[in-house]
Scaffold this motif. Structure first.
Motif, PDB file in Angstrom:
ATOM      1  N   SER D  15      76.525 -18.161 -84.133  1.00 26.43           N
ATOM      2  CA  SER D  15      77.336 -18.086 -82.891  1.00 26.43           C
ATOM      3  C   SER D  15      78.679 -18.764 -83.080  1.00 26.43           C
ATOM      4  O   SER D  15      79.610 -18.505 -82.330  1.00 26.43           O
ATOM      5  N   ASN D  37      80.267 -10.027 -80.389  1.00 25.35           N
ATOM      6  CA  ASN D  37      79.302 -10.725 -79.509  1.00 25.35           C
ATOM      7  C   ASN D  37      77.876 -10.285 -79.810  1.00 25.35           C
ATOM      8  O   ASN D  37      76.991 -11.097 -80.072  1.00 25.35           O
ATOM      9  N   TRP D  92      70.638 -15.520 -74.434  1.00 24.72           N
ATOM     10  CA  TRP D  92      72.072 -15.354 -74.749  1.00 24.72           C
ATOM     11  C   TRP D  92      72.349 -13.868 -74.994  1.00 24.72           C
ATOM     12  O   TRP D  92      73.356 -13.325 -74.497  1.00 24.72           O
ATOM     13  N   THR D  96      74.832 -11.861 -72.741  1.00 27.76           N
ATOM     14  CA  THR D  96      76.045 -11.243 -73.316  1.00 27.76           C
ATOM     15  C   THR D  96      76.157  -9.801 -72.843  1.00 27.76           C
ATOM     16  O   THR D  96      77.222  -9.381 -72.379  1.00 27.76           O
ATOM     17  N   PHE D 114      84.658 -15.368 -73.815  1.00 31.06           N
ATOM     18  CA  PHE D 114      83.561 -15.167 -74.772  1.00 31.06           C
ATOM     19  C   PHE D 114      83.636 -16.182 -75.913  1.00 31.06           C
ATOM     20  O   PHE D 114      82.615 -16.572 -76.481  1.00 31.06           O
ATOM     21  N   SER D 118      80.349 -18.365 -76.640  1.00 32.49           N
ATOM     22  CA  SER D 118      79.620 -18.528 -77.920  1.00 32.49           C
ATOM     23  C   SER D 118      79.585 -19.997 -78.314  1.00 32.49           C
ATOM     24  O   SER D 118      78.571 -20.499 -78.825  1.00 32.49           O
TER      25      SER D 118
END
Lengths: 103, 326, 484, 497
Positions: D15, D37, D92, D96, D114, D118
């Protein structure tokens, strides 16, 4: 109290006098004069430490004093140029009536 | 008998110092500072430090005096004259400082007595076999050459910083009205060659007796200023040639350092055969640099032509010193 | 061996000579800065491998000649200086308006030479001359900041030279008592007594003025705020460090002084709290950053009282380990402050340019106009506040560990409150920067890449070195007395 | 058997690398940003799945770097850490997907969003993998710094005020945590987490109980801020100004969970439950947990805003985990540990649905939800599953954890805790059932925003994540016995593999 000792104490006193005066005055030129007096005081301390009253003084301390003198004159020169510039800036500010929001 | 003279001299220096600090107007402060300078020359002679006496006369009183006088003339008197002298508020800190100074002096004296003994730095320096005979020049340019190199760098930096405050980094714009009074011109025609002779003498004498590049440089600056103030501007580099002239001393020293590293293996190491010649060459370059530097500092402290030219604003009272030649 | 000591001093001087006369200022300046980084890395490797580097120019061994000595602390600050100068010059090349004109180049190189000479000099008088060289260069740079910078520059010059005179008298006293000017030789020969006390007092006042120790800091905020963008980082991150390094070396060599330590503890704590509060209340951005320097110097001065037990062998073992930990932590903080403060000042200078005004309130909307610069400001502020994962956190952690081990709970409180104050000052600026953009039209006036990347690199370095900084602690202890 | 590998760093990098890349990405590169992502999220889930078998078999993966001469930064994969890591990786991924769809309409500064998103996950994975106290503190504070810009993302006055309040609370807590950690490290050396408590801390507790108690108490106070225990929960309702995906992430996965994970870590794996009990830390912790449960539920009753009600319900629900740990019985600890996962699944479902309702119908207040069931049946169905779970009714995961907590309360002979559980369940019902009722049986009156338009569901990119998490909430209860289910993992953690 041999001669060098008197001048040693004198040097210390003059240095601190110069320093005190510098910190208590607002006028730039007077500050620079006080700075030079303090410089002279430190030189007195240096050379007095190196001399025994008779014969030539300790060459190393003489060299240090010489270096001190040259540095003091260089700093004084720069300071005086700054004083001139500060006064010129103040004069400009007064002349155009603080037009440019001096500050 | 000599003890009485010492006390008198010390007292004179103290009085001069206090008077310089507490002078009501800056102008009288500068003059008193010059008196202090002269007294100090006597003190250095008394303490057996001829080199320092010469330097004091030439640089500390000479050059600094010129700088201060030039700064005082043509300066608008400060709005409120400094009334500190009479009010007790100013004397209190000075009194305290004097007391502290006495204490510090006591510590210094006791430290010197405890520290006294054989094998001190000065004796070692006297016996050291440098390339030059005069011990002070040996210390300056051989034993502690790095100190002198940094010191020249300080002078060069100060001059560069002063020039940086001018418009194009040179003094071309500085106002230098020529003072063409005949008596002064006559004196200059006589004095300048003599001063240049003295500069040469100090330069050569430095390696064997008190003297050397610093004192010679100050004299050279004096000669240059005399010429500049009496109209002969061409001899004094204020235009494109000023930065190189100021920087040549430091450049020379760095070249010497680099050269000794490449040829002799260690930085700034001077060996007997060519050492004396190298010192002399270096001192010559230093004289030029210090002369140009001090002259530049004096000239840089003068107002630009732009400020001097405008008519004084109507409301400003015609200050008395405005008519003085500038 | 002497090459690694003298070249980093003489090369910038040669660079200054060249840039004062020749027109290719940028190329000369950047090449010299790159070379300095090379020397600094080589010096760090050499110091780590075989202890402090020694040398004497002119072939004259001390006590007669000048003794050059580069210990771990000197090498670390040298590396810090090289990195910061390279970043600052990179920024100056990208945004010439922020550099204060062409004559900034020689003066910058002179200041760099002065700092390097201070780090390398083992001789007290050479240290004095080097400090003067650095001061004159710095004053020249401040004066380039235009009309508002002249009076602060003059005040800075007078006060700094006065400090040097105090230091010079201390040097004279050491020479009088021990007969030598070399610090290493004088260290053993100066017995505790009035002479030692006076030397330390004079040196602390003299260097305190130049290192912005609390009551003597009056000149700094005006000078740093008025100086050009690329000059303030040099002043805050480097020039202040030079005097601190000399102060730390003097204390550790001469053994420190208990009475003075208490005074410094009070002054240091006062500086951290007072500097932090003032930084919080400033309404001009660069003054806010300048006051945080006063606070940060307060942290570093706390080192001296905390590390005192490490200096005298008679102290109990618990106090000694605690003092050693505090010593490491403070020196790490010194480096972290250098990196983060340089990034902070560069970012602040750029933000003032983007926002068109230097008040914090003018920063509204800069987060949209210059997001990377605001990010740099945030990261650097977090590092100064000692928030992980930055070098500032590592230093603060170590110093807290030392303070707790030696039971100095007052220091713990000061460190924690100081961190909070710095964090809230940074958050205040970020809060304003995140506000919506008052006139989106101005958004197009973007920031050239060259003005963004140097500051961001410094901030990322401040964070990166925080993770594996054990090698840094080993470097800092090389040649330091407490370790010996 | 511990093997030193780069695997834990890889988990973080999965990440961190997208975070740095996204920061540098210009705003208009939507496609690249989405691929970055999703790639990161899938890589992390893949790594976690790969890690489960060996860790269950007893192998430990470790990575060390010298932080300071004697103090190392340690990343180690432990079963409990893996549970939290698995939860955050899985959620996550879903968040996302949800965020990409959610921000497509009015999204500004998406690279910044974003990027920090992350970075947030890097911090929470770091917390899950931290092997000693220093590493935990580093990532714990990094989480604060990474979430601040997310809370302030919309840059409105309310968002900035909420972010400042959030920062004040969390930095204050950070100071307490830092002081406690430094004090403990100074006294007991660099302290590593170990199953059943670190021997160094136990020895310290024996020698200097006072100092040990104070240091551990400071740690717990620092953690209580993020675990939103009363009276340090003030920041959570105000942080509701953040966009829906951030609220989902903050309240279900990252921040609150990090706080509670920390509490369990300190009590179980740092001090050890017996040592903590001897030092008298568990008593006050229990009282605070119960107070939070009751206070959160009572406040949730009076909130008309849907997200505010969910926020207060989070304050209450998260305190169950602390309750589980504070009770001195392994069964209660299992209940607490498994609730970490269950609460995550259920709460994220509720937040997803709240986001959908707000964006599609513009209905942010409970009173505006009348008749929403007819308009958006699937979303409301998912919401209902989440709500039932929260109340603790059988088919949904919430029941399992409350059941075990109840068993634990009886096991340790503290019946009053059972009363607290029952009362809180009733309160949960009191503030969730009216919402569900209004959705399905409420007539779309003048106040309701759902109006008379025909059936109209949220776009699939937003709907699927909500349905998946609702399904998992059901699955986690129904298939509780399956070896890889959260419950069996919890048993393994408490009993020791």
């Amino acid at each position: 109290m041999s001669a060098p000792d008197t001048f040693l104490v004198l040097g210390a006193v003059v240095t601190l006098l110069g320093a005190a005066r510098l910190l208590t005055t607002r006028d730039h030129l007077r500050q620079i004069i006080a700075l030079n007096v303090a410089g002279a005081g430190t030189l007195l301390v240096l050379v007095a430490l190196g001399s025994e009253g008779t014969g030539t003084a300790d060459p190393v301390l003489q060299a240090l004093a010489l270096t001190g003198i040259v540095i003091t004159v260089a700093v004084t020169g720069l300071a005086l140029v700054l004083v001139r510039r500060v006064d010129a800036a103040a004069a400009d500010a007064d002349a155009d009536g603080d037009g440019d929001g001096h500050g | 008998m000599t003890a009485l003279l010492d006390v008198l001299l010390a007292a004179a220096v103290l009085v001069a110092a206090v008077a310089t600090l507490l002078a009501p107007r800056a102008g009288s402060g500068v003059l008193l500072f010059l008196v202090l300078g002269l007294l100090l020359v006597l003190v250095w002679a008394r303490l057996g430090a001829p080199d320092v006496a010469l330097a004091e006369a030439a640089i500390a009183s000479g050059a600094t005096g010129a700088l201060l006088v030039s700064a005082v003339t043509g300066r608008r008197p400060p709005a409120e004259p400094d009334r500190a002298r009479r009010s007790w508020a100013a004397l209190l800190p000075l009194g305290a400082a004097a007391a502290a100074g006495a204490l510090l002096g006591g510590v210094l004296v006791r430290a010197r007595r405890d520290g006294a003994g054989p094998g001190r730095l000065g004796d070692l320096a006297r016996e050291a076999d440098g390339v030059v005979s005069h011990p002070v020049t040996t210390v300056l340019l051989d034993l502690r050459a790095l100190d002198t190199l940094l010191e020249i760098a300080v002078l060069t930096a100060a001059v560069l910083a002063a020039l940086a405050l001018h418009r194009d980094g040179t003094l071309a714009a500085v106002a230098l009205p020529a003072d063409t009074r005949p008596v002064l011109r006559g004196f200059v025609h006589l004095a300048v060659p003599l001063v240049l002779l003295l500069v040469g003498w100090f330069l050569v004498a430095g390696s064997s007796r008190p003297g050397g590049a610093f004192q010679a440089g100050a004299l050279l600056a004096g000669a240059a200023l005399l010429l500049a103030l009496t109209g002969r501007r061409d001899l004094v580099p204020t235009g494109r040639w000023l930065p190189p002239a100021v920087v040549v001393g430091l450049a020379g020293f760095l070249a010497l350092a680099g050269g000794t590293r490449l040829l002799a293996g260690t930085w700034l190491a001077l060996a007997p055969p060519w050492g004396a010649a190298a010192v002399l060459a270096l001192e010559a370059v230093l004289v030029v640099a210090i002369g140009a530097g001090l002259a530049a500092l004096v000239l840089a402290a003068r107002p630009d032509r732009r400020v001097a030219a405008p008519t004084p604003p109507a409301d400003a009272a015609p200050a008395p010193d405005r008519q003085a030649p500038r | 061996m002497a090459d690694l000591l003298l070249l980093p001093v003489l090369l910038p001087l040669a660079g200054a000579v060249a840039t004062a006369v020749l027109p290719w200022r940028r190329t000369v300046g950047l090449t010299v800065a790159a070379a300095q980084l090379g020397f600094a890395v080589a010096a760090v490797v050499a110091v780590l491998r075989d202890g402090p580097l020694r040398g004497s120019p002119g072939g004259w061994e001390p006590p007669l000649g000048i003794a050059l000595r580069l210990d771990g602390l000197g090498a670390a600050v040298g590396l810090l200086a090289a990195v910061v100068v390279l970043a600052v010059l990179g920024h100056a090349v990208a945004r010439p308006a922020a550099a204060g004109g062409p004559s900034a180049w020689p003066l910058t190189l002179v200041t760099v030479a002065g700092l390097q000479a201070v780090l390398v000099s083992g001789d007290l008088f050479t240290t004095y001359v080097a400090l003067e060289l650095m001061t004159v260069g710095a004053v020249g740079l401040v004066a380039l900041g235009g009309r508002r910078a002249l009076a602060p520059a003059l005040r800075y010059l007078c006060v700094a030279v006065l400090g040097s005179f105090a230091f010079l008298v201390a040097v004279a006293l050491v020479h009088a008592r021990t007969g030598t000017l070399t610090l290493e030789l004088a260290a053993g020969a100066l017995p505790p007594g009035p002479a030692l006390g006076t030397v330390l007092a004079l040196a602390t006042v003299g260097l305190g003025v130049k290192a912005v120790l609390a009551p003597l800091h009056a000149w700094l905020p005006d000078a740093h705020a008025a100086a050009p963008t690329t000059v303030s980082p040099l002043l805050s991150a480097l020039v202040v460090k030079g005097s601190l390094v000399v102060l730390v070396r003097l204390w550790s060599a001469l053994g420190g002084h208990a009475g003075l330590a208490v005074v410094l503890a009070v002054l240091g704590s006062g500086a951290v709290l007072w500097g932090g509060v003032l930084a919080l209340r400033q309404d001009r951005l660069k003054r806010l950053v300048a006051y945080s320097t006063v606070a940060q110097v307060g942290y570093l001065v706390l080192l001296l009282p905390l590390a005192l037990p490490a200096l005298d062998p008679a102290a109990p073992d618990g106090a000694r380990t605690g003092a050693l930990l505090a010593w490491e932590g403070a020196l790490l903080l010194l480096l972290a402050h250098g990196l983060a403060k340089a990034a902070l000042f560069l970012a602040a200078g750029t933000l003032v340019g983007v926002a068109g005004g230097d008040r914090v309130a003018d920063l509204a909307g800069t987060a949209t106009r210059a997001p990377m610069v605001v990010l740099t400001f945030g990261v650097a502020g977090a590092c100064l506040a000692g928030l992980p994962p930055s070098l500032g956190f590592t230093g603060k952690w170590r110093m807290l560990e030392g303070a707790v081990t030696s039971g100095a709970w007052w220091a713990v409180a000061v460190l924690l409150v100081g961190g909070l104050l710095t964090a809230s000052a940074t958050a205040r600026v970020l809060g304003v920067a995140l506000r919506p953009d008052p006139d989106p039209a101005a958004a197009r006036r973007g920031v050239p890449a060259g003005a963004r990347w140097p500051a961001l690199t410094l901030a990322v370095l401040a964070v990166g070195t925080g993770v594996g900084s054990a090698w840094l602690v080993d470097l800092l202890l090389v040649g330091a007395v407490p370790a010996g | 058997m511990t093997t030193t590998t780069w695997l834990p760093v890889l988990v973080l990098a999965s990440s961190l690398v997208p975070a740095v890349a996204i920061f540098l990405l210009p705003e208009d590169r939507h496609r690249t940003r989405t691929t970055l992502n999703l790639a990161g999220a899938l890589a992390k889930v893949g790594l976690v799945v790969a890690l489960i078998p060996p860790v269950l078999a007893g192998r430990r993966f470790e990575w060390r770097v010298p932080f300071l001469p004697e103090v190392d930064l340690v990343l180690r994969v432990e079963p409990f850490g893996l549970l939290f890591l698995g939860l955050s990786a899985f959620l996550w991924l879903l968040t996302t997907v949800y965020a990409i769809g959610y921000l497509r309409t009015d999204g500004r500064h998406r690279s910044r969003f974003f990027g920090f998103f992350s970075l947030c996950v890097v911090a929470s994975s770091g917390i899950a993998l931290s092997g000693n106290l220093v590493t935990f503190v580093v990532f714990y504070e990094l989480l604060t710094l990474a979430t601040y810009p997310l809370v302030a993302h919309q840059q409105t006055a309310a968002a900035l005020r909420g972010a400042r309040v959030y920062l004040t609370y969390t930095l204050g807590g950070g100071v307490a945590l830092l002081l406690g950690a430094v004090w403990l490290t100074a006294l007991a050396g660099p302290v590593e987490f170990a199953r059943g408590g670190s021997p160094a801390v136990a020895a310290l507790a024996a020698e200097q109980p006072g100092a040990a108690r104070a240091a551990l108490a400071l740690l717990l106070v620092g953690l209580a801020v993020k675990a939103a225990l009363v009276p340090l929960h003030g920041w959570l309702p105000r942080a509701m100004v953040a966009p829906a995906p951030v609220s989902a992430l903050l309240h279900a996965v990252a921040v609150v969970k990090a706080g509670v994970f920390g509490v369990v870590l300190v009590v179980d794996e740092l001090a050890g439950v017996e040592v903590a009990a001897d030092l008298g830390l568990l008593g006050p912790l229990l009282v605070v947990a119960c107070a939070t449960i009751l206070w959160g539920s009572v406040r949730a009753l009076r909130q008309d805003g849907l997200k505010a009600r969910l926020a207060y319900s989070t304050v209450a629900q998260v305190a169950y985990v602390t309750l589980g740990v504070a009770l001195l019985s392994p069964v209660a600890t299992v209940g607490g540990v498994v609730h970490v996962v269950h609460q995550g699944l259920m709460k994220i479902t509720l937040f997803f649905c709240a986001g959908l309702l707000a964006q599609t119908l513009g209905a942010t207040r409970v009173s505006e939800l009348a008749g929403a069931g007819r308009r958006m049946p699937l979303t409301c169905a998912a919401f209902t599953v989440g709500a039932l779970g929260m109340i603790g009714l059988p088919p949904v995961a919430g029941f399992v954890s409350k059941w075990y907590l109840g068993l634990g309360a009886v096991d340790t002979g503290q019946p009053w805790v059972l009363v607290v559980l029952v009362v809180s369940s009733l309160l949960n019902a009191a503030y969730f059932l009216p919402v569900v009722g209004r959705m399905w049986w409420g007539r779309p009156g003048s106040t309701s925003r759902s109006g008379t338009r025909a059936r109209w569901e949220a776009p699939p990119a937003l709907l699927v994540p909500a349905l998946v998490t609702a399904g998992c909430s059901l699955l986690a209860a129904v298939a509780a016995g399956v070896p890889l289910a959260p419950l069996s993992m919890a048993w393994l953690i408490v009993q020791g593999g």
